[in-house]
Design an enzyme around this catalytic site. Structure first.
Site, PDB file in Angstrom:
ATOM      1  N   GLU A 129       0.858  -1.198   0.000  1.00  9.56           N
ATOM      2  CA  GLU A 129       0.000   0.000   0.000  1.00  9.56           C
ATOM      3  C   GLU A 129       0.887   1.238   0.000  1.00  9.56           C
ATOM      4  OE1 GLU A 129      -2.594  -0.245   3.384  1.00  9.56           O
ATOM      5  OE2 GLU A 129      -3.503  -2.113   2.662  1.00  9.56           O
ATOM      6  N   PRO A 130       0.301   2.394  -0.321  1.00 11.71           N
ATOM      7  CA  PRO A 130       1.129   3.612  -0.333  1.00 11.71           C
ATOM      8  C   PRO A 130       1.882   3.817   0.988  1.00 11.71           C
ATOM      9  CG  PRO A 130      -1.009   4.053  -1.316  1.00 11.71           C
ATOM     10  CD  PRO A 130      -1.062   2.646  -0.812  1.00 11.71           C
ATOM     11  N   ASP A 240       9.240 -16.531   0.204  1.00 10.23           N
ATOM     12  CA  ASP A 240      10.368 -17.442   0.007  1.00 10.23           C
ATOM     13  C   ASP A 240      10.413 -17.945  -1.439  1.00 10.23           C
ATOM     14  OD1 ASP A 240      11.383 -17.269   2.486  1.00 10.23           O
ATOM     15  OD2 ASP A 240      10.801 -19.266   3.166  1.00 10.23           O
ATOM     16  N   GLU A 242       9.113 -16.336  -3.886  1.00 14.72           N
ATOM     17  CA  GLU A 242       9.418 -15.154  -4.690  1.00 14.72           C
ATOM     18  C   GLU A 242      10.920 -14.917  -4.738  1.00 14.72           C
ATOM     19  OE1 GLU A 242       7.499 -11.666  -3.176  1.00 14.72           O
ATOM     20  OE2 GLU A 242       7.548 -10.667  -5.108  1.00 14.72           O
ATOM     21  N   GLU A 367      17.802  -3.954   1.833  1.00 20.96           N
ATOM     22  CA  GLU A 367      17.930  -3.611   3.259  1.00 20.96           C
ATOM     23  C   GLU A 367      17.093  -4.565   4.121  1.00 20.96           C
ATOM     24  OE1 GLU A 367      17.303  -1.502   0.797  1.00 20.96           O
ATOM     25  OE2 GLU A 367      19.046  -0.177   0.798  1.00 20.96           O
TER      26      GLU A 367
HETATM   27  C1  LIG Z   1       7.927  -3.126 -10.249  1.00 16.40           C
HETATM   28  C2  LIG Z   1       7.374  -3.501  -8.912  1.00 16.40           C
HETATM   29  C3  LIG Z   1       6.495  -4.571  -8.812  1.00 16.40           C
HETATM   30  C4  LIG Z   1       5.918  -4.884  -7.581  1.00 16.40           C
HETATM   31  N1  LIG Z   1       4.976  -5.887  -7.514  1.00 16.40           N
HETATM   32  C5  LIG Z   1       4.259  -6.038  -6.376  1.00 16.40           C
HETATM   33  C6  LIG Z   1       3.115  -6.921  -6.363  1.00 16.40           C
HETATM   34  O1  LIG Z   1       2.800  -7.596  -7.343  1.00 16.40           O
HETATM   35  N2  LIG Z   1       2.371  -6.998  -5.227  1.00 16.40           N
HETATM   36  C7  LIG Z   1       2.691  -6.277  -4.115  1.00 16.40           C
HETATM   37  O2  LIG Z   1       1.979  -6.391  -3.129  1.00 16.40           O
HETATM   38  N3  LIG Z   1       3.777  -5.454  -4.093  1.00 16.40           N
HETATM   39  C8  LIG Z   1       4.555  -5.303  -5.201  1.00 16.40           C
HETATM   40  N4  LIG Z   1       5.638  -4.448  -5.219  1.00 16.40           N
HETATM   41  C9  LIG Z   1       5.970  -3.699  -4.006  1.00 16.40           C
HETATM   42  C10 LIG Z   1       7.346  -4.009  -3.446  1.00 16.40           C
HETATM   43  O3  LIG Z   1       7.370  -5.258  -2.824  1.00 16.40           O
HETATM   44  C11 LIG Z   1       7.716  -2.836  -2.531  1.00 16.40           C
HETATM   45  O4  LIG Z   1       7.991  -1.734  -3.390  1.00 16.40           O
HETATM   46  C12 LIG Z   1       8.894  -3.116  -1.654  1.00 16.40           C
HETATM   47  O5  LIG Z   1       8.587  -4.102  -0.707  1.00 16.40           O
HETATM   48  C13 LIG Z   1       9.395  -1.843  -0.934  1.00 16.40           C
HETATM   49  O6  LIG Z   1       8.347  -1.114  -0.365  1.00 16.40           O
HETATM   50  P1  LIG Z   1       8.260   0.478  -0.643  1.00 16.40           P
HETATM   51  O7  LIG Z   1       8.370   0.658  -2.100  1.00 16.40           O
HETATM   52  O8  LIG Z   1       7.056   1.001   0.030  1.00 16.40           O
HETATM   53  O9  LIG Z   1       9.560   1.077   0.010  1.00 16.40           O
HETATM   54  P2  LIG Z   1       9.756   1.495   1.555  1.00 16.40           P
HETATM   55  O10 LIG Z   1       9.335   0.383   2.440  1.00 16.40           O
HETATM   56  O11 LIG Z   1       9.142   2.831   1.773  1.00 16.40           O
HETATM   57  O12 LIG Z   1      11.335   1.634   1.630  1.00 16.40           O
HETATM   58  C14 LIG Z   1      12.044   2.820   1.214  1.00 16.40           C
HETATM   59  C15 LIG Z   1      13.510   2.603   1.571  1.00 16.40           C
HETATM   60  O13 LIG Z   1      13.643   2.466   3.000  1.00 16.40           O
HETATM   61  C16 LIG Z   1      14.269   1.243   3.319  1.00 16.40           C
HETATM   62  N5  LIG Z   1      13.690   0.691   4.544  1.00 16.40           N
HETATM   63  C17 LIG Z   1      12.386   0.543   4.872  1.00 16.40           C
HETATM   64  N6  LIG Z   1      12.267  -0.032   6.082  1.00 16.40           N
HETATM   65  C18 LIG Z   1      13.519  -0.269   6.533  1.00 16.40           C
HETATM   66  C19 LIG Z   1      14.079  -0.850   7.710  1.00 16.40           C
HETATM   67  N7  LIG Z   1      13.296  -1.328   8.680  1.00 16.40           N
HETATM   68  N8  LIG Z   1      15.416  -0.921   7.826  1.00 16.40           N
HETATM   69  C20 LIG Z   1      16.232  -0.448   6.833  1.00 16.40           C
HETATM   70  N9  LIG Z   1      15.771   0.123   5.696  1.00 16.40           N
HETATM   71  C21 LIG Z   1      14.431   0.198   5.540  1.00 16.40           C
HETATM   72  C22 LIG Z   1      13.998   0.327   2.131  1.00 16.40           C
HETATM   73  O14 LIG Z   1      14.949  -0.720   2.042  1.00 16.40           O
HETATM   74  C23 LIG Z   1      14.089   1.325   0.971  1.00 16.40           C
HETATM   75  O15 LIG Z   1      15.437   1.513   0.626  1.00 16.40           O
HETATM   76  C24 LIG Z   1       6.277  -4.157  -6.425  1.00 16.40           C
HETATM   77  C25 LIG Z   1       7.197  -3.093  -6.532  1.00 16.40           C
HETATM   78  C26 LIG Z   1       7.735  -2.762  -7.750  1.00 16.40           C
HETATM   79  C27 LIG Z   1       8.685  -1.601  -7.830  1.00 16.40           C
END
Ligand SMILES: Cc1cc2nc3c(=O)[nH]c(=O)nc-3n(C[C@H](O)[C@H](O)[C@H](O)COP(=O)(O)OP(=O)(O)OC[C@H]3O[C@@H](n4cnc5c(N)ncnc54)[C@H](O)[C@@H]3O)c2cc1C
Length: 380
Positions: A129-130, A240, A242, A367
């Site tokens: 989610e956002p 896992d 994935e 990370e």
């Molecule tokens: C092309 C694409 C396809 C995707 N497909 C799917 C899908 O099919 N279904 C689905 O549900 N999701 C999907 N995703 C979502 C994807 O799994 C998330 O983008 C990912 O898990 C990271 O979440 P975020 O983008 O909100 O980044 P954030 O969680 O906001 O992270 C931003 C930065 O902060 C760091 N960070 C966050 N928390 C911590 C911590 N505790 N310690 C250290 N660093 C941290 C992260 O590593 C990152 O560098 C997809 C994403 C992309 C880009």
């Protein structure tokens, strides 16, 4: 430890690589440029019997082992050079279909698996989610009980196959204790809609979108698995898968990038000889090969452990960290070997770089993988 593959597996990989070279590779640059999903390529893949490969034959699938799935995904990555197709396939397989196989009721399996396996239905998984990415437990979408139905509200983002999915498993918070998964028929369920389609830097032939749930009413029979346990019982298990099967496509992509770089270095002449004969270029090729074999070994080690039922979560995270870094490193070196031509969109190296970058983000960032590994090391 036995990493050997059978003659049958070798033949499977060869035939899929040849199919991908003939069917996927020719249009991959155009699909990337236009950000276009091609249903005909998908239907061709389904006709090869690949859309349901991980699912047992008795449920309509191909009955492939996890190592078979890695070999096929590697073959498509190598022959097809289309990071979008392997992303969509990986999402369809491991987060769109496997959860229904592993956690669905017999009725849910009978209703959805045959179509997901033969190409009639496309699968997707919507948890992000956002405001809830890495922090998967921070979901804000809710599902509230209403008799024998649930009313789901919320917004999902980054959903692979979102715009084309027929069956989308959505995670929503059902209490302070946890989240629950629901199988939603995306094209016919009122209250389920596809939001903005996202314009990505790489894997552009795979459609990614927001999903909006507005008073989306689904019967309890669409609930996948127990109430409140979707994150721990379903999501983490699928992650896992994935982190192993989807990564194998990256190994294939690294192989294709290396093959291109070797071909170019042998054919490009400067100072009267092929650039491959300059030690600094030859060493780049050697380092790319070393990176490729490190990545390949890590992925197949995680897959092998999963196949024999051993713990493999740390190994899957190690493989993900390695692919996320080494595939990018190799693509950058391939661009360097191609010189100015590598900087052009005419050559596949720059696309390989854009596709490879997703490895350190999607399905859990580098990370977060390091957090998983360190927690195990620290016994937390
Ligand atoms: C092309 C694409 C396809 C995707 N497909 C799917 C899908 O099919 N279904 C689905 O549900 N999701 C999907 N995703 C979502 C994807 O799994 C998330 O983008 C990912 O898990 C990271 O979440 P975020 O983008 O909100 O980044 P954030 O969680 O906001 O992270 C931003 C930065 O902060 C760091 N960070 C966050 N928390 C911590 C911590 N505790 N310690 C250290 N660093 C941290 C992260 O590593 C990152 O560098 C997809 C994403 C992309 C880009």
């Amino acid at each position: 430890m036995d990493f050997s593959i059978t003659d049958e597996q070798r033949a499977l990989k060869k035939s899929v690589t040849e199919w991908a070279r003939a069917t996927v590779a020719p249009g991959s640059a155009d699909r990337d440029k236009e950000g276009r999903w091609d249903p005909e390529v998908w239907q061709s893949l389904a006709r090869q019997g690949l859309a349901g490969l991980p699912i047992p034959e008795g449920l309509g699938g191909g009955g492939g082992s996890i190592v078979d799935c890695c070999l096929v995904n590697e073959a498509i990555g190598e022959g097809g050079r289309d990071g979008g197709l392997t992303l969509s396939l990986g999402a369809h397989w491991v987060i769109g279909t496997v959860p229904i196989w592993l956690h669905g009721t017999p009725e849910q399996q009978a209703k959805y698996l045959p179509g997901l396996c033969d190409g009639r239905l496309m699968g997707a998984w919507a948890s992000t989610e956002p405001e809830a990415g890495s922090d998967a437990a921070g979901l804000q979408a809710t599902a509230k009980r209403d008799g024998d139905h649930w009313i789901i509200n919320g917004t999902k983002i980054f959903i692979t196959n979102g715009p084309i999915a027929d069956v989308c498993t959505v995670l929503a918070k059902t209490s302070d204790r946890g989240a629950t998964a629901f199988i939603i028929e995306a094209k016919t369920t009122p209250g389920f809609s596809v939001g903005r389609t996202l314009d990505k830097m790489g894997c552009r032939s795979s459609p990614t979108s927001e999903i909006v749930l507005q008073d989306c009413r689904v019967p309890d029979t669409q609930r996948l698995g127990p109430v409140d346990e979707a994150l721990f019982r379903i999501a983490f298990e699928c992650f896992d898968w994935e982190r192993t099967v989807m990564l194998a496509a990256g190994v294939g992509g690294m192989q294709a990038t290396l093959d291109d770089a070797i071909r170019y270095a042998k054919q490009r002449t400067q100072f009267g000889k092929p650039i491959a004969h300059f030690q600094s270029i030859a060493h780049k090729l050697a380092e790319m090969k070393i990176n490729l074999e490190i990545a390949r070994t890590a992925v197949y080690r995680a897959a092998h452990l999963k196949q024999i039922g051993e713990p493999h979560s740390v190994e899957a995270s190690i493989a993900k960290v390695l692919i996320g870094k080494l595939a990018v490193d190799n693509a950058l070196e391939a661009i360097q070997i191609h010189g100015g031509y590598g900087y052009l969109r005419d050559f596949p190296a720059e696309r390989a770089l854009r596709d490879a970058k997703l490895g350190s983000i999607g399905g859990g960032t580098t990370e977060i993988q390091k957090m998983i590994i360190s927690r195990v090391l620290l016994g937390e």
